[in-house]
Design a protein around this motif. Structure first.
Motif, short mmCIF file in Angstrom:
data_model
loop_
_atom_site.label_atom_id
_atom_site.label_comp_id
_atom_site.label_asym_id
_atom_site.label_seq_id
_atom_site.Cartn_x
_atom_site.Cartn_y
_atom_site.Cartn_z
N GLY A 1 3.95 -2.46 3.64
CA GLY A 1 3.24 -2.94 4.84
C GLY A 1 2.20 -1.91 5.54
N GLY A 2 2.41 -0.54 5.01
CA GLY A 2 1.40 0.60 5.54
C GLY A 2 0.13 0.80 5.01
N SER A 3 -0.37 1.85 5.24
CA SER A 3 -1.85 1.74 4.80
C SER A 3 -1.98 3.25 4.35
CB SER A 3 -2.77 1.63 6.19
OG SER A 3 -2.69 0.57 6.79
N LEU A 4 -3.15 3.23 3.49
CA LEU A 4 -3.60 4.37 2.79
C LEU A 4 -5.22 4.36 2.52
CD1 LEU A 4 -1.17 5.21 -0.31
CD2 LEU A 4 -1.49 6.74 1.89
N ARG A 5 -5.76 5.62 2.63
CA ARG A 5 -7.25 5.59 2.50
C ARG A 5 -7.20 6.56 1.23
NH1 ARG A 5 -12.16 8.39 5.82
NH2 ARG A 5 -13.78 6.94 5.22
#
Length: 120
Positions: free
Chosen positions: A15-19
């Motif tokens: 559910g998290g994010s990464l760039r």
């Protein structure tokens, strides 16, 4: 010499994010379409997303639609992949890749990759 150096991978919860970022050198970055591909352990390369040389058109694999955005900054010779609502995956390596001049669906160089782990 073409160099593509990915960064931004790591461990994130589902559910998290990464760039992810990709620093390009050794060629005129602004002239080439760019892509992200990934590889899970024991599996082949999977195309994730692509962007035209000027950033005006982007394409995303069905499996990632609505969850990732590809972009580029030609002034900084950098490609990005913003990934949201990440699903569980372990030791998946994301590669930045360039295509031959004038082609978006072919790849001729890619970097060493950055590993992504999505796990609780």
């Amino acid at each position: 010499e073409v160099q593509l150096v990915e960064s931004g991978g790591g461990l994130v919860q589902p559910g998290g994010s990464l760039r992810l970022s990709c620093a390009a050198s050794g060629f005129t970055f602004a002239d080439y379409a760019m892509s992200w591909v990934r590889q899970a352990p024991g599996k082949g390369l999977e195309w994730v997303s692509a962007v035209t040389w000027n950033g005006r058109a982007t394409y995303v694999a069905e499996s990632m639609k609505g969850r990732c955005t590809i972009s580029r900054d030609n002034a900084k010779n950098t490609l990005y992949l913003q990934m949201n609502s990440l699903k569980s995956e372990v030791r998946v390596v994301y590669y930045c890749a360039k295509g031959p001049y004038g082609y978006i669906w072919s790849l001729d160089y890619w970097g060493r990759g950055t590993q992504v782990n999505v796990s609780s």
